[in-house]
Design a protein around this motif. Sequence first.
Motif, PDB file in Angstrom:
ATOM      1  N   UNK A 124      93.552  31.975 122.856  1.00 31.69           N
ATOM      2  CA  UNK A 124      95.151  31.072 122.978  1.00 31.69           C
ATOM      3  C   UNK A 124      96.324  32.240 122.755  1.00 31.69           C
ATOM      4  N   UNK A 125      97.148  31.791 123.446  1.00 40.41           N
ATOM      5  CA  UNK A 125      98.435  32.418 123.220  1.00 40.41           C
ATOM      6  C   UNK A 125      99.549  31.427 122.985  1.00 40.41           C
ATOM      7  N   UNK A 126     100.377  31.964 122.100  1.00 36.15           N
ATOM      8  CA  UNK A 126     101.682  31.235 121.709  1.00 36.15           C
ATOM      9  C   UNK A 126     102.856  31.991 122.361  1.00 36.15           C
ATOM     10  N   UNK A 127     103.840  31.361 122.347  1.00 34.10           N
ATOM     11  CA  UNK A 127     105.086  31.840 123.100  1.00 34.10           C
ATOM     12  C   UNK A 127     106.131  31.483 122.188  1.00 34.10           C
ATOM     13  N   UNK A 128     106.823  32.411 121.603  1.00 29.59           N
ATOM     14  CA  UNK A 128     108.057  32.311 120.724  1.00 29.59           C
ATOM     15  C   UNK A 128     109.394  31.998 121.354  1.00 29.59           C
ATOM     16  N   UNK A 129     110.547  31.695 120.446  1.00 29.74           N
ATOM     17  CA  UNK A 129     111.542  31.347 121.258  1.00 29.74           C
ATOM     18  C   UNK A 129     112.705  31.981 120.339  1.00 29.74           C
ATOM     19  N   UNK A 130     113.847  32.244 120.639  1.00 31.62           N
ATOM     20  CA  UNK A 130     115.057  32.675 120.266  1.00 31.62           C
ATOM     21  C   UNK A 130     115.243  34.204 119.450  1.00 31.62           C
ATOM     22  N   UNK A 131     114.301  34.436 118.914  1.00 29.57           N
ATOM     23  CA  UNK A 131     114.086  35.748 118.460  1.00 29.57           C
ATOM     24  C   UNK A 131     112.670  36.328 118.869  1.00 29.57           C
ATOM     25  N   UNK A 132     112.501  37.597 118.727  1.00 33.70           N
ATOM     26  CA  UNK A 132     111.355  38.393 119.130  1.00 33.70           C
ATOM     27  C   UNK A 132     110.362  38.081 117.863  1.00 33.70           C
ATOM     28  N   UNK A 180      98.673  37.452 119.043  1.00 28.80           N
ATOM     29  CA  UNK A 180      98.378  36.099 119.581  1.00 28.80           C
ATOM     30  C   UNK A 180      99.607  35.631 120.256  1.00 28.80           C
ATOM     31  N   UNK A 181     100.850  36.273 119.871  1.00 24.71           N
ATOM     32  CA  UNK A 181     102.120  35.843 120.634  1.00 24.71           C
ATOM     33  C   UNK A 181     102.490  36.417 121.976  1.00 24.71           C
TER      34      UNK A 181
END
Length: 350
Positions: free
Chosen positions: A256-264, A277-278
């Motif tokens: 599974x993959x996560x996608x982050x936000x606003x910052x790396x 996993x990001x």
Amino acid sequence: MRRVSKITAACIATAALAFTATACGESSTEDTGSGSGDAAGKLKIGMAYDVGGRGDNSFNDSAARGLDKAKAELGAETKELTAKHGETPADREARLASLAKGGFNPVFAVGFAYKDAVDKVAVQFPKTTFGMVDSISEHKNVDSIVFAEEQGSYLAGVAAALKSKDGKVGFIGGVDLPLIKKFAAGFEQGVLDTNPKAKVQLQYLSYGTDLSGFGSPDRGRAAAQGMLDKGMDVIYTAAGGSGAGAIEAVAGKKGAWSIGVDSDQAKDPALAKYASTILTSVVKNVDAGVFALAKSVKDGKPLTGTHAYTLAEDGVSLTTTGGHLKDIQGKIDEAKKKIIDGQIKVKTTT
């Protein structure tokens, strides 16, 4: 006066993430600010963070990077104050007024929840320049710093659709608000434009005036786990501090993959153990807006008006940390070009 971007107020209903700041001083109708900081000419920058403050691994930290750059390169003196849950409008006004009264100029209000407070305090301190992040103020001494979140989120949707094994992906928003719906809308459109057969689940952690969804890692973790249990293998979270919980949950699911936000978020020390996993992060370059305004005040030519940081200006972008996008970068670049050229019109609401 800075030009007004083509991105209109309708696409600026404002930022990933939560309310305001602690009561921290008395309001005043006397403006003690000056064009470049204190009477001696030293740049003094006041920063009123949203809930979570510095260290939220997301939106506030992006603003903090701009402050740190101003401190290092412009020799600025800084003061940072952070919002708390359950504040009143008077608390937010008092915080901004205390910074202005203390001679800090510019004063940044990080997050759309400061909008009404900025409108009131800007009138009280006409010689102080305010930076309104993620919302628009019409006052002459305010620089409104906003972003095309939906455009960056569209690219995240393209990436999610191409990386998902079964076309089942999820979006977790902190609060069911117009700003967060921009993230959701862009993401959903990007997924479905890339794979019309895909399934996208949208979920919010809180609703209405309850902004707790921006600072509840446990709820982010639970929401992500629920999606993983339903077979979703790519989950994008735009929920401030709650996103860390979602990223942790996704890291526990093989493939599974996560996608982050606003910052790396793959580079955040607090999330280092989950970096592999990001997949990527949708970055809003708040730091660029913060530094630009700080420098303009230092130079004696304060920026005012509205500026929307779009994909064309690298105001929003996808990170490439870890090299997870290498095999699909060409398709992402193609989608980016079509957005910039106007061939793809990205929605701002679901």
